[in-house]
Design a protein around this motif. Structure first.
Motif, PDB file in Angstrom:
ATOM      1  N   ARG A 106      -1.066 -11.240   5.838  1.00  0.00           N
ATOM      2  CA  ARG A 106      -2.090 -10.249   5.535  1.00  0.00           C
ATOM      3  C   ARG A 106      -3.411 -10.725   6.125  1.00  0.00           C
ATOM      4  O   ARG A 106      -3.668 -11.910   6.231  1.00  0.00           O
ATOM      5  N   ARG A 158      -5.474  -6.288   2.670  1.00  0.00           N
ATOM      6  CA  ARG A 158      -4.076  -5.911   2.459  1.00  0.00           C
ATOM      7  C   ARG A 158      -3.418  -5.482   3.761  1.00  0.00           C
ATOM      8  O   ARG A 158      -2.197  -5.547   3.892  1.00  0.00           O
ATOM      9  N   TYR A 159      -4.203  -5.046   4.716  1.00  0.00           N
ATOM     10  CA  TYR A 159      -3.678  -4.599   6.000  1.00  0.00           C
ATOM     11  C   TYR A 159      -3.165  -5.813   6.769  1.00  0.00           C
ATOM     12  O   TYR A 159      -3.715  -6.909   6.664  1.00  0.00           O
ATOM     13  N   ARG A 160      -2.099  -5.627   7.563  1.00  0.00           N
ATOM     14  CA  ARG A 160      -1.498  -6.744   8.279  1.00  0.00           C
ATOM     15  C   ARG A 160      -1.356  -6.446   9.756  1.00  0.00           C
ATOM     16  O   ARG A 160      -1.146  -5.322  10.165  1.00  0.00           O
ATOM     17  N   PRO A 191      -3.099  -6.297  12.797  1.00  0.00           N
ATOM     18  CA  PRO A 191      -3.709  -5.242  13.612  1.00  0.00           C
ATOM     19  C   PRO A 191      -3.379  -5.469  15.091  1.00  0.00           C
ATOM     20  O   PRO A 191      -3.491  -6.574  15.596  1.00  0.00           O
ATOM     21  N   SER A 230      -1.476  -0.802  13.571  1.00  0.00           N
ATOM     22  CA  SER A 230      -0.621  -1.959  13.355  1.00  0.00           C
ATOM     23  C   SER A 230       0.832  -1.584  13.622  1.00  0.00           C
ATOM     24  O   SER A 230       1.230  -0.442  13.397  1.00  0.00           O
ATOM     25  N   VAL A 259       3.242  -3.020  11.932  1.00  0.00           N
ATOM     26  CA  VAL A 259       3.994  -3.231  10.698  1.00  0.00           C
ATOM     27  C   VAL A 259       3.499  -2.394   9.534  1.00  0.00           C
ATOM     28  O   VAL A 259       4.154  -2.336   8.500  1.00  0.00           O
ATOM     29  N   GLU A 260       2.371  -1.749   9.672  1.00  0.00           N
ATOM     30  CA  GLU A 260       1.846  -0.901   8.597  1.00  0.00           C
ATOM     31  C   GLU A 260       2.236   0.552   8.839  1.00  0.00           C
ATOM     32  O   GLU A 260       2.504   0.949   9.965  1.00  0.00           O
ATOM     33  N   GLN A 261       2.217   1.343   7.795  1.00  0.00           N
ATOM     34  CA  GLN A 261       2.542   2.760   7.912  1.00  0.00           C
ATOM     35  C   GLN A 261       1.290   3.625   7.854  1.00  0.00           C
ATOM     36  O   GLN A 261       1.365   4.815   7.569  1.00  0.00           O
ATOM     37  N   ALA A 262       0.149   3.017   8.112  1.00  0.00           N
ATOM     38  CA  ALA A 262      -1.118   3.743   8.058  1.00  0.00           C
ATOM     39  C   ALA A 262      -2.098   3.084   9.022  1.00  0.00           C
ATOM     40  O   ALA A 262      -1.842   2.003   9.550  1.00  0.00           O
ATOM     41  N   ALA A 320      -6.202   1.757   9.495  1.00  0.00           N
ATOM     42  CA  ALA A 320      -7.303   1.239   8.676  1.00  0.00           C
ATOM     43  C   ALA A 320      -8.601   1.676   9.355  1.00  0.00           C
ATOM     44  O   ALA A 320      -8.676   1.766  10.582  1.00  0.00           O
TER      45      ALA A 320
END
Length: 149
Positions: free
Chosen positions: A92, A115-117, A119, A133, A135-138, A140
């Motif tokens: 993270r 919390r975001y991982r 980038p 990212s 690995v993220e589903q959103a 930032a």
């Protein structure tokens, strides 16, 4: 691409640097280091309204990976195969760099406990930075900090 289109900047992720490939002028066809020895793995570049080159650092540099980078090819292959099997989670945290056309870091935005991982992209838009990212589903979004004087 630089604002004057004289060069294109390229992120060399594993080498921890941004390379400048000259397109016009007396250096056309040559390359040099725009920003080297970065504190992480640069991934993707974009240019801001004032010419700042933004790069997301997908991960920080780590001593074991630095050693592995210099290890023999066979060791690197075995380590890569093990990592593929084990699939360690991305750490993270977020780190974004803004680099001016002379290669100086003008912004170093770090949020180690975000919390975001991982980038892997950053884009300036209307006074904000938009991060992506793998690995993220959103995405930032953060406010663009003022440029240091």
């Amino acid at each position: 691409m630089s604002a004057d289109e004289s060069y294109v900047a390229v992120a060399e992720t594993g080498a921890h640097r941004l390379t400048r490939l000259w397109l016009t002028g007396p250096r056309a066809g040559r390359h040099d280091t725009l920003a080297g020895n970065l504190p992480g793995f640069p991934d993707n570049l974009s240019r801001g309204a004032d010419g700042t080159i933004w790069t997301a650092l997908a991960a920080p540099r780590q001593a074991p990976l630095e050693w592995l980078h210099r290890a023999p090819a066979g060791v690197r292959r075995r380590a890569g195969a093990a990592a593929t099997r084990l699939r360690p989670p991305a750490r993270r945290g977020v780190r974004i760099l803004g680099i001016d056309p002379a290669g100086r870091i003008t912004h170093d935005i770090g949020r180690p406990h975000a919390r975001y991982r991982m980038p892997t992209s950053v884009c300036e838009h209307r006074g904000r930075l938009i991060l992506g990212s793998l690995v993220e589903q959103a995405i930032a979004v953060c406010d663009l900090p003022p440029r240091p004087r």
